[in-house]
Design an enzyme around this catalytic site. Structure first.
Site, PDB file in Angstrom:
ATOM      1  N   TRP A 221      37.386  35.942  40.007  1.00 17.17           N
ATOM      2  CA  TRP A 221      36.529  37.331  40.636  1.00 17.17           C
ATOM      3  C   TRP A 221      37.593  38.467  40.067  1.00 17.17           C
ATOM      4  CZ3 TRP A 221      40.538  39.937  43.120  1.00 17.17           C
ATOM      5  CH2 TRP A 221      41.324  38.604  43.943  1.00 17.17           C
ATOM      6  N   ASN A 222      38.855  38.215  39.369  1.00 20.65           N
ATOM      7  CA  ASN A 222      39.409  38.930  39.834  1.00 20.65           C
ATOM      8  C   ASN A 222      39.692  40.090  37.854  1.00 20.65           C
ATOM      9  OD1 ASN A 222      40.732  36.915  38.565  1.00 20.65           O
ATOM     10  ND2 ASN A 222      42.856  37.769  38.948  1.00 20.65           N
TER      11      ASN A 222
ATOM     12  N   ARG B  34      35.905  35.702  27.587  1.00 22.37           N
ATOM     13  CA  ARG B  34      36.995  34.966  26.859  1.00 22.37           C
ATOM     14  C   ARG B  34      36.619  33.495  27.109  1.00 22.37           C
ATOM     15  NH1 ARG B  34      42.773  36.115  29.389  1.00 22.37           N
ATOM     16  NH2 ARG B  34      42.585  33.914  30.721  1.00 22.37           N
TER      17      ARG B  34
ATOM     18  N   LYS C 211      29.399  29.576  36.085  1.00 25.83           N
ATOM     19  CA  LYS C 211      30.254  29.456  37.273  1.00 25.83           C
ATOM     20  C   LYS C 211      30.659  30.318  37.610  1.00 25.83           C
ATOM     21  CE  LYS C 211      32.103  28.339  40.879  1.00 25.83           C
ATOM     22  NZ  LYS C 211      32.849  29.722  41.226  1.00 25.83           N
TER      23      LYS C 211
ATOM     24  N   GLY D 156      41.733  29.862  37.490  1.00 23.85           N
ATOM     25  CA  GLY D 156      41.795  30.122  39.076  1.00 23.85           C
ATOM     26  C   GLY D 156      43.107  28.967  39.675  1.00 23.85           C
TER      27      GLY D 156
ATOM     28  N   GLU E 177      42.821  27.415  33.688  1.00 26.42           N
ATOM     29  CA  GLU E 177      43.790  29.006  33.551  1.00 26.42           C
ATOM     30  C   GLU E 177      44.168  28.733  34.088  1.00 26.42           C
ATOM     31  OE1 GLU E 177      45.579  31.725  33.619  1.00 26.42           O
ATOM     32  OE2 GLU E 177      43.774  32.870  33.317  1.00 26.42           O
ATOM     33  N   LEU E 178      45.648  28.375  35.033  1.00 26.94           N
ATOM     34  CA  LEU E 178      45.855  28.780  36.908  1.00 26.94           C
ATOM     35  C   LEU E 178      46.673  29.666  37.071  1.00 26.94           C
ATOM     36  CD1 LEU E 178      45.942  24.599  36.532  1.00 26.94           C
ATOM     37  CD2 LEU E 178      44.479  26.123  36.951  1.00 26.94           C
TER      38      LEU E 178
ATOM     39  N   ARG F  53      48.756  46.385  37.251  1.00 28.50           N
ATOM     40  CA  ARG F  53      47.305  46.301  37.139  1.00 28.50           C
ATOM     41  C   ARG F  53      46.668  45.221  37.725  1.00 28.50           C
ATOM     42  NH1 ARG F  53      46.230  41.916  31.902  1.00 28.50           N
ATOM     43  NH2 ARG F  53      44.273  42.796  31.239  1.00 28.50           N
TER      44      ARG F  53
ATOM     45  N   CYS G   1      47.526  36.869  37.571  1.00 30.38           N
ATOM     46  CA  CYS G   1      47.867  35.841  37.298  1.00 30.38           C
ATOM     47  C   CYS G   1      49.437  36.384  36.648  1.00 30.38           C
ATOM     48  CB  CYS G   1      47.149  34.185  36.806  1.00 30.38           C
ATOM     49  SG  CYS G   1      46.095  34.463  35.403  1.00 30.38           S
TER      50      CYS G   1
ATOM     51  N   GLU H  64      52.186  33.233  44.503  1.00 30.38           N
ATOM     52  CA  GLU H  64      51.095  34.726  43.716  1.00 30.38           C
ATOM     53  C   GLU H  64      51.440  35.227  44.602  1.00 30.38           C
ATOM     54  OE1 GLU H  64      48.974  33.505  39.893  1.00 30.38           O
ATOM     55  OE2 GLU H  64      48.287  32.269  41.181  1.00 30.38           O
TER      56      GLU H  64
END
Length: 505
Positions: free
Chosen positions: A178-179, A187, A202, A256, A278-279, A306, A312, A409
């Site tokens: 969502w970010n 991408r 999705k 995510g 990509e975690l 930002r 992430c 995070e």
């Protein structure tokens, strides 16, 4: 869930509707987005709907289709049926379609940026930047589509020749966060299409509108029916699990959390599906005493603030050498103190709302934990009463390494500063995490800069810069931050299989 007029919704039972204060332009932007599933080139409504909320007010923007597992398998069928024709489409034709999508995104920047701001909360100028960033992926991979290479060489022992070629991996599942609701889709979609792969996308349930708008643009740009399919759902586990288990699915690309990524990896192992992950991240930002302080402060501000800190790649742990720590903190506090906060559609706003109430609660908990362990709140530190899910720009100093926010995070506008004495100490503390996505280093000593960058256990490093993302560069991490790379020359390889053909001569 509550049931209204026979339709499932996901709004709190008994909740009163919030006053809708949207402007005519905002209403028009939301109304312009298709609200159904995009399957096989057609828009499909569903009995159940998923509400989309404005995080700056809590008001409902609209409702979109809420897919069932059967809808998800229909999307996969559409992608599988279209795979052979798309793979056989000339690379130049695929590239031309992607280039048209690039131009269409740029031409539609204002509408797309407003949609993104309304559903996600980031300020409109940042949303415009994300549209441009997303568009650049289509241009980059339009150019890469015609440059897929292979090889030809004689066997060392003679008697045959080796032909090496690259072919599309096949129908790909793309799960986006969502970010960055448009850029993360671009991408993934752009290299998949460039490679000759069809896909099922999705998007995150909080921000489906940007992806639905992108799907419509891609269709207008000439993407054939079934090549891109979009499934929106409030129950991603139920919808995605059967697709992942289906042997027609040959690739999963996920952005995510590390926790969800691990679950998906286990599921993909059952069919030995190709994966890109990509975690999560826990980015250190190191400021040495020979750094240009003005440059370091601006870099830290960019790396931290930002997307309201919801990235992430955000600087999660700011480590400053002792001799300059006080001055750095003073300068950073002064810059953060004047950042305007408000609804992302308001002129000049830099700090918009966090995505939802859970995000605010998490940040509140992390700040409170750091204070209990000895950190000092130099700025902010208290959530803002609603409406909306706002948290102010916050600066903590003297943050100890055992604070919880040093190990998870933050995903909010909280800058946490700790102090180090030596280069070796900085490297050791920076690497003391299971994550390894990105790090930032500020120093005017080139030898030190290269030495430290090479010693950091991360997939990316920003040397004297606070933003590293670029479509022309490989994005990705090591350790528990992920697998594979997105963007750059290697990004398209994630959607290609290498085939060797031995030829007897």
């Amino acid at each position: 869930m509550s049931e209204e007029r026979g339709l499932l919704t996901h709004e709190p039972a008994g909740s009163a509707p919030l006053l809708d204060t949207r402007s005519a332009a905002e209403r028009a932007a939301i109304d312009s987005v298709p609200k159904g599933l995009f399957l096989g080139g057609r828009w499909r409504d569903t009995p159940a709907t998923l509400p989309v909320l404005d995080p700056s007010t809590g008001a409902r923007l609209c409702a979109v289709a809420d897919a069932t597992p059967a809808d998800g398998l229909d999307a996969l069928t559409a992608a599988a049926d279209a795979q052979a024709d798309w793979a056989n489409t000339p690379a130049r034709t695929r590239g031309d379609i992607l280039m048209r999508a690039h131009r269409a995104l740029l031409a539609d920047t204002e509408r797309l940026a407003l949609i993104m701001t309304l559903e996600m909360g980031k300020p409109v100028p940042e949303a415009r930047g994300e549209v441009a960033y997303a568009a650049e992926f289509f241009r980059w991979f339009a150019e890469e589509a015609v440059r897929l290479d292979g090889g030809y060489l004689p066997a060392p022992t003679g008697g045959s020749r080796f032909l090496v070629t690259k072919q599309p991996v096949g129908p790909s599942l793309l799960i986006t966060p969502w970010n960055f609701p448009m850029a993360m889709g671009a991408r993934k979609i752009a290299p998949a299409l460039a490679a000759g792969c069809t896909c099922v996308v999705k998007p995150a349930e909080q921000t489906p509108l940007s992806m639905l708008a992108l799907a419509a643009i891609l269709a207008d740009a000439g993407v054939p029916a079934g090549v891109v399919n979009v499934v929106t759902t409030a129950d991603p586990g139920a919808v995605m699990t059967p697709i992942i288990a289906d042997p027609r699915s040959r690739k999963l690309s996920f952005t995510g959390s590390t926790a969800i990524g691990k679950i998906l990896l286990e599921q993909c192992a059952r069919t030995v599906m190709r994966t890109s992950m990509e975690l999560g991240g826990n980015a250190p930002l190191l400021v040495f005493d020979d750094a240009d302080l003005d440059e370091a402060v601006e870099g830290a501000l960019a790396a931290k603030m930002r997307n309201i800190g919801q990235a992430c790649t955000a600087a999660n742990r700011i480590l400053v050498q002792r001799g300059i720590a006080d001055e750095f903190a003073q300068r950073l506090a002064a810059r953060m103190a004047v950042l305007p906060m408000g609804r992302g559609t308001e002129p000049g706003v830099v700090v918009g709302p966090l995505i939802d109430a859970d995000a605010v609660a998490k940040v509140e908990h992390l700040v409170a934990d750091a204070r209990r362990r000895g950190a000092t709140v130099r700025l902010g530190g208290t959530a803002i009463d609603g409406p909306g899910t706002f948290y102010p720009a916050t600066l903590l100093t003297d943050v100890p390494d055992d604070a919880e926010l040093c190990h998870t995070e933050i995903f909010g506008p909280v800058a946490a500063i700790g102090i180090f004495d030596t280069e070796d100490e900085a490297i050791t503390r920076a690497n003391d995490t299971p994550y390894g996505l990105v790090a930032y280093v500020f120093t005017e000593n080139l030898r030190r800069g290269l030495r430290v960058c090479e010693a950091l256990d991360t997939g990316m490093v920003g040397l004297n810069q606070g933003v590293v993302s670029n479509p022309a560069a490989p994005f990705g991490g090591v350790k528990e931050s992920g697998l594979g790379r997105e963007g750059g020359f290697t990004g398209i390889d994630e959607f290609l299989e290498t085939k060797y053909i031995g030829v007897k001569v």
